[in-house]
Design a protein around this motif. Structure first.
Motif, PDB file in Angstrom:
ATOM      1  N   PHE A 208      52.896  53.162  65.022  1.00 35.52           N
ATOM      2  CA  PHE A 208      53.002  51.938  64.214  1.00 35.52           C
ATOM      3  C   PHE A 208      54.471  51.642  63.891  1.00 35.52           C
ATOM      4  CE2 PHE A 208      53.366  49.939  60.031  1.00 35.52           C
ATOM      5  CZ  PHE A 208      52.639  48.787  60.249  1.00 35.52           C
ATOM      6  N   SER A 209      55.189  52.679  63.447  1.00 30.95           N
ATOM      7  CA  SER A 209      56.600  52.474  63.095  1.00 30.95           C
ATOM      8  C   SER A 209      57.426  52.109  64.323  1.00 30.95           C
ATOM      9  CB  SER A 209      57.180  53.740  62.451  1.00 30.95           C
ATOM     10  OG  SER A 209      56.693  53.848  61.144  1.00 30.95           O
ATOM     11  N   GLU A 210      57.052  52.712  65.450  1.00 33.61           N
ATOM     12  CA  GLU A 210      57.787  52.420  66.681  1.00 33.61           C
ATOM     13  C   GLU A 210      57.599  50.944  67.076  1.00 33.61           C
ATOM     14  OE1 GLU A 210      57.089  55.370  69.727  1.00 33.61           O
ATOM     15  OE2 GLU A 210      57.992  54.066  71.226  1.00 33.61           O
ATOM     16  N   ALA A 211      56.350  50.488  66.972  1.00 33.83           N
ATOM     17  CA  ALA A 211      56.069  49.081  67.310  1.00 33.83           C
ATOM     18  C   ALA A 211      56.783  48.134  66.344  1.00 33.83           C
ATOM     19  CB  ALA A 211      54.564  48.834  67.273  1.00 33.83           C
ATOM     20  N   MET A 212      56.771  48.496  65.064  1.00 35.97           N
ATOM     21  CA  MET A 212      57.430  47.645  64.070  1.00 35.97           C
ATOM     22  C   MET A 212      58.948  47.653  64.257  1.00 35.97           C
ATOM     23  SD  MET A 212      55.067  46.254  62.352  1.00 35.97           S
ATOM     24  CE  MET A 212      55.272  45.767  60.677  1.00 35.97           C
ATOM     25  N   LEU A 213      59.464  48.802  64.638  1.00 35.66           N
ATOM     26  CA  LEU A 213      60.911  48.895  64.901  1.00 35.66           C
ATOM     27  C   LEU A 213      61.293  47.973  66.052  1.00 35.66           C
ATOM     28  CD1 LEU A 213      63.695  50.319  64.519  1.00 35.66           C
ATOM     29  CD2 LEU A 213      62.936  51.968  66.198  1.00 35.66           C
ATOM     30  N   ASN A 214      60.485  48.017  67.115  1.00 31.06           N
ATOM     31  CA  ASN A 214      60.760  47.143  68.268  1.00 31.06           C
ATOM     32  C   ASN A 214      60.716  45.672  67.855  1.00 31.06           C
ATOM     33  OD1 ASN A 214      61.133  49.180  70.070  1.00 31.06           O
ATOM     34  ND2 ASN A 214      59.015  49.218  70.758  1.00 31.06           N
ATOM     35  N   ALA A 215      59.723  45.339  67.041  1.00 34.55           N
ATOM     36  CA  ALA A 215      59.584  43.938  66.605  1.00 34.55           C
ATOM     37  C   ALA A 215      60.800  43.524  65.763  1.00 34.55           C
ATOM     38  CB  ALA A 215      58.301  43.779  65.807  1.00 34.55           C
ATOM     39  N   ALA A 216      61.223  44.418  64.877  1.00 37.74           N
ATOM     40  CA  ALA A 216      62.377  44.086  64.010  1.00 37.74           C
ATOM     41  C   ALA A 216      63.647  43.936  64.839  1.00 37.74           C
ATOM     42  CB  ALA A 216      62.551  45.172  62.961  1.00 37.74           C
ATOM     43  N   LEU A 217      63.818  44.801  65.826  1.00 40.29           N
ATOM     44  CA  LEU A 217      65.007  44.697  66.692  1.00 40.29           C
ATOM     45  C   LEU A 217      64.984  43.391  67.482  1.00 40.29           C
ATOM     46  CD1 LEU A 217      65.252  48.365  68.019  1.00 40.29           C
ATOM     47  CD2 LEU A 217      66.927  47.219  66.584  1.00 40.29           C
ATOM     48  N   ASN A 218      63.797  43.030  67.969  1.00 42.55           N
ATOM     49  CA  ASN A 218      63.676  41.757  68.694  1.00 42.55           C
ATOM     50  C   ASN A 218      63.997  40.573  67.787  1.00 42.55           C
ATOM     51  OD1 ASN A 218      63.037  42.819  71.163  1.00 42.55           O
ATOM     52  ND2 ASN A 218      60.839  42.800  70.794  1.00 42.55           N
ATOM     53  N   ASP A 219      63.505  40.655  66.554  1.00 39.84           N
ATOM     54  CA  ASP A 219      63.771  39.561  65.600  1.00 39.84           C
ATOM     55  C   ASP A 219      65.267  39.447  65.321  1.00 39.84           C
ATOM     56  OD1 ASP A 219      61.141  39.028  65.489  1.00 39.84           O
ATOM     57  OD2 ASP A 219      60.786  39.905  63.516  1.00 39.84           O
ATOM     58  N   LYS A 220      65.910  40.582  65.185  1.00 39.22           N
ATOM     59  CA  LYS A 220      67.360  40.554  64.894  1.00 39.22           C
ATOM     60  C   LYS A 220      68.120  39.946  66.078  1.00 39.22           C
ATOM     61  CE  LYS A 220      71.314  43.252  63.486  1.00 39.22           C
ATOM     62  NZ  LYS A 220      71.919  44.553  63.295  1.00 39.22           N
ATOM     63  N   LEU A 221      67.703  40.347  67.249  1.00 38.38           N
ATOM     64  CA  LEU A 221      68.348  39.819  68.453  1.00 38.38           C
ATOM     65  C   LEU A 221      68.152  38.297  68.544  1.00 38.38           C
ATOM     66  CD1 LEU A 221      69.873  41.019  70.854  1.00 38.38           C
ATOM     67  CD2 LEU A 221      67.734  41.118  72.097  1.00 38.38           C
ATOM     68  N   ALA A 222      66.930  37.859  68.244  1.00 31.19           N
ATOM     69  CA  ALA A 222      66.633  36.417  68.290  1.00 31.19           C
ATOM     70  C   ALA A 222      67.469  35.668  67.255  1.00 31.19           C
ATOM     71  CB  ALA A 222      65.140  36.190  68.042  1.00 31.19           C
ATOM     72  N   MET A 223      67.631  36.275  66.083  1.00 37.30           N
ATOM     73  CA  MET A 223      68.409  35.601  65.050  1.00 37.30           C
ATOM     74  C   MET A 223      69.879  35.494  65.458  1.00 37.30           C
ATOM     75  SD  MET A 223      68.450  36.106  60.971  1.00 37.30           S
ATOM     76  CE  MET A 223      69.736  37.264  60.794  1.00 37.30           C
ATOM     77  N   LEU A 224      70.414  36.579  65.999  1.00 37.25           N
ATOM     78  CA  LEU A 224      71.815  36.546  66.451  1.00 37.25           C
ATOM     79  C   LEU A 224      71.991  35.479  67.524  1.00 37.25           C
ATOM     80  CD1 LEU A 224      72.630  40.367  66.676  1.00 37.25           C
ATOM     81  CD2 LEU A 224      73.583  38.745  65.056  1.00 37.25           C
ATOM     82  N   ARG A 225      71.026  35.407  68.432  1.00 35.08           N
ATOM     83  CA  ARG A 225      71.108  34.439  69.525  1.00 35.08           C
ATOM     84  C   ARG A 225      71.091  33.006  68.958  1.00 35.08           C
ATOM     85  NH1 ARG A 225      66.381  35.303  72.494  1.00 35.08           N
ATOM     86  NH2 ARG A 225      67.058  37.406  72.953  1.00 35.08           N
ATOM     87  N   ASP A 226      70.172  32.779  68.009  1.00 35.85           N
ATOM     88  CA  ASP A 226      70.060  31.440  67.416  1.00 35.85           C
ATOM     89  C   ASP A 226      71.342  31.050  66.671  1.00 35.85           C
ATOM     90  OD1 ASP A 226      67.591  31.078  68.394  1.00 35.85           O
ATOM     91  OD2 ASP A 226      66.534  31.040  66.482  1.00 35.85           O
ATOM     92  N   PHE A 227      71.886  31.986  65.908  1.00 36.06           N
ATOM     93  CA  PHE A 227      73.077  31.653  65.111  1.00 36.06           C
ATOM     94  C   PHE A 227      74.338  31.584  65.979  1.00 36.06           C
ATOM     95  CE2 PHE A 227      72.446  31.199  60.578  1.00 36.06           C
ATOM     96  CZ  PHE A 227      71.106  31.516  60.448  1.00 36.06           C
ATOM     97  N   SER A 228      74.304  32.201  67.142  1.00 35.06           N
ATOM     98  CA  SER A 228      75.496  32.141  67.998  1.00 35.06           C
ATOM     99  C   SER A 228      75.708  30.724  68.543  1.00 35.06           C
ATOM    100  CB  SER A 228      75.370  33.128  69.161  1.00 35.06           C
ATOM    101  OG  SER A 228      74.428  32.655  70.086  1.00 35.06           O
ATOM    102  N   ASP A 229      74.660  29.894  68.470  1.00 32.45           N
ATOM    103  CA  ASP A 229      74.738  28.505  68.950  1.00 32.45           C
ATOM    104  C   ASP A 229      75.417  27.580  67.947  1.00 32.45           C
ATOM    105  OD1 ASP A 229      73.712  28.662  71.386  1.00 32.45           O
ATOM    106  OD2 ASP A 229      71.720  27.898  70.916  1.00 32.45           O
ATOM    107  N   LEU A 230      75.446  28.002  66.693  1.00 32.47           N
ATOM    108  CA  LEU A 230      75.936  27.093  65.636  1.00 32.47           C
ATOM    109  C   LEU A 230      77.422  26.819  65.757  1.00 32.47           C
ATOM    110  CD1 LEU A 230      74.084  28.275  62.410  1.00 32.47           C
ATOM    111  CD2 LEU A 230      73.752  26.177  63.679  1.00 32.47           C
TER     112      LEU A 230
END
Lengths: 230, 256
Positions: A208-230
């Motif tokens: 469970f923690s491993e899956a949640m860790l992966n999801a959180a890392l993906n979310d962080k990556l997506a956020m960085l990608r989105d904000f890099s456009d600004l």
């Protein structure tokens, strides 16, 4: 006169430097010997060509440098037998080398070594600290699951470094509110990642923690990608 | 004249009050924000399966249905230099604040109010700011906030609903259609789902905080995975799929 003697003197004949006696003897031989006659003709044509084209060749751009290069080549060739000694490894040559140091030189060398080692240690420690700031705080024990997580994090970290670099480059254009928002949200995601890592540290097989860790890392990556456009 | 200047001048309270009021009005008129606010409004005819796509940077977004067969987009722009140009492409109205303002620097908040027929689909994404969508019954309702902002979806009856943010609460009040998919995810926020008591769906609810309250939707068929951090199970015989995830908040199911 034989051919050998003739070919020794043919150069002087072409230059007109022979005595009248030698010249007549040589001329007689050349009239009888076709091979020597061809050598005389070849030499004659070379000399004639050089004489007729005198002054047409271009001088080297830097005569001194040219001579220095020639000299270096000659000296290298002279030294070759010395270097062509039985091949000695770098380490054995280094070890067989003798050092003569005075007491002040010895003291200076020791001081330099101490300085280099302390500087190197400081730099390494600082790098270690910075790395710890960027990467998750929690460390993982050795297991298949932990290795899998570590590999995944390493892959993600490379991508995050890339996007983070782009974000940092664009951040100056944002207003203060946007900067604060970004920092707050990255912190929230980092908290989540660290919580999951701590959980995995306690229980490396916690899927469970491993899956949640992966999801959180993906979310962080997506956020960085989105904000890099600004 | 000099005598008058040197001598004290007497003012009445009414005079002072009037002067203060005039001063306040002048100041507020002269303030840059009052001048900066600009409003843009545009209307489009709405077909049968209309879809609105909005990509905003910062600001609040309100979407609501109305009884007219048209779409009205009203944008309130904080920065006078900001540009908002809604475009109609077939059945889709598209607004891209990011694209419209590329290279213009900081454009500040752009607050949207969108009115459209209830059968429309809505696809909204923004970097920050609250999103409110109400009374939409089209195919898709998507609300994505990259960073922080609350998402409020009320009176929704769409076959696909996606709501995601990083910091902020998510509230859903609507129906789960048979065969539909519903995803709600927040990193640091509470998620509340308010649905009719006869709703039927397959649920995956995840919260490392263990704060998962299924209330009357709980049944013994639910599997407790991860020591109370994840619940998987069916409610009723519905085949709609519901996934709710929060990393640092709580999950609450409420009966409507």
């Amino acid at each position: 006169m034989n051919c050998e003697k003739c070919q020794e003197l043919v150069g002087e004949l072409v230059d007109g430097a022979l005595s009248p006696e030698d010249e007549s003897t040589l001329t007689l031989h050349l009239e009888e010997c076709l091979a020597c006659s061809e050598v005389r003709n070849d030499l004659q044509s070379i000399v004639s060509f050089c004489q007729s084209h005198r002054g047409e060749y271009s001088a080297p751009p830097n005569e001194t440098a040219l001579w220095l290069r020639i000299r270096n080549v000659i000296e290298t060739e002279v030294q070759l037998p010395a270097t062509a000694l039985p091949a000695q490894g770098f380490w054995s040559r280094w070890m067989s080398r003798s050092w003569e140091l005075s007491i002040p030189q010895l003291a200076a060398s020791a001081a330099a070594m101490v300085l280099i080692v302390s500087l190197g240690t400081t730099v390494l420690l600082r790098r270690w600290d910075n790395g710890a700031g960027k990467a998750p705080v929690a460390t993982l024990p050795n297991s298949d699951a932990a290795t899998r997580v570590r590999d995944r994090m390493r892959e993600q970290q490379q991508a995050m470094d890339y996007w983070n670099h782009r974000v940092e480059a664009n951040k100056v254009r944002w207003n203060q509110q946007m900067r604060d928002t970004f920092d707050r949200n990255v912190k929230a995601l980092d908290e989540t990642v660290n919580e999951r890592l701590n959980e995995l540290n306690r229980n490396p097989h916690d899927e469970f923690s491993e899956a949640m860790l992966n999801a959180a890392l993906n979310d962080k990556l997506a956020m960085l990608r989105d904000f890099s456009d600004l | 004249m000099s005598i008058r200047l040197l001598s004290p001048i007497r003012f009445s309270v009414a005079q002072i009050f009037s002067a203060l009021v005039v001063l306040a009005v002048l100041c507020s008129c002269a303030s840059p924000t009052a001048h900066a606010q600009r409003s843009v409004s545009k209307r489009f005819p709405a077909g049968k399966n209309v879809r609105v796509e909005l990509k905003n940077i910062s600001g609040t977004i309100t979407v609501e249905s109305w009884n007219r067969n048209e779409i009205k987009i009203t944008a309130s722009l904080e920065a006078p230099t900001a540009n908002v140009t809604p475009k109609l492409m077939g059945e889709c109205v598209s607004i891209d604040v990011m694209g419209d303002n590329r290279g213009r620097g900081d454009v500040g908040d752009v607050n949207f109010k969108i009115q459209l027929p209830q059968d429309s689909s809505v696809d909204i994404e923004t970097r920050r700011g609250n999103i409110t969508v109400s009374n939409i019954r089209g195919g898709l309702v998507r609300a994505h906030i990259t960073s922080e902002g609350d998402i409020t979806l009320s009176g929704i009856s769409a076959s696909q609903v996606l709501a995601q943010n990083t910091i902020g609460d998510i509230f859903f009040d609507g129906d789960f259609s048979r065969g539909g998919t519903y995803q709600f995810q927040s990193t640091k926020g509470n998620i509340s789902v308010r649905i009719p008591s006869d709703s039927a769906f397959r649920l995956v609810a995840q919260a490392p905080t263990k704060k998962i309250a299924l209330n009357e939707f709980w049944n013994n068929g639910f599997k407790n995975l991860g020591d109370g951090r994840k619940f998987v199970g069916d409610v009723g015989d519905g085949r709609s799929s519901v996934m709710v995830t929060t990393f640092q908040g709580s999950i609450t199911f409420l009966r409507r």
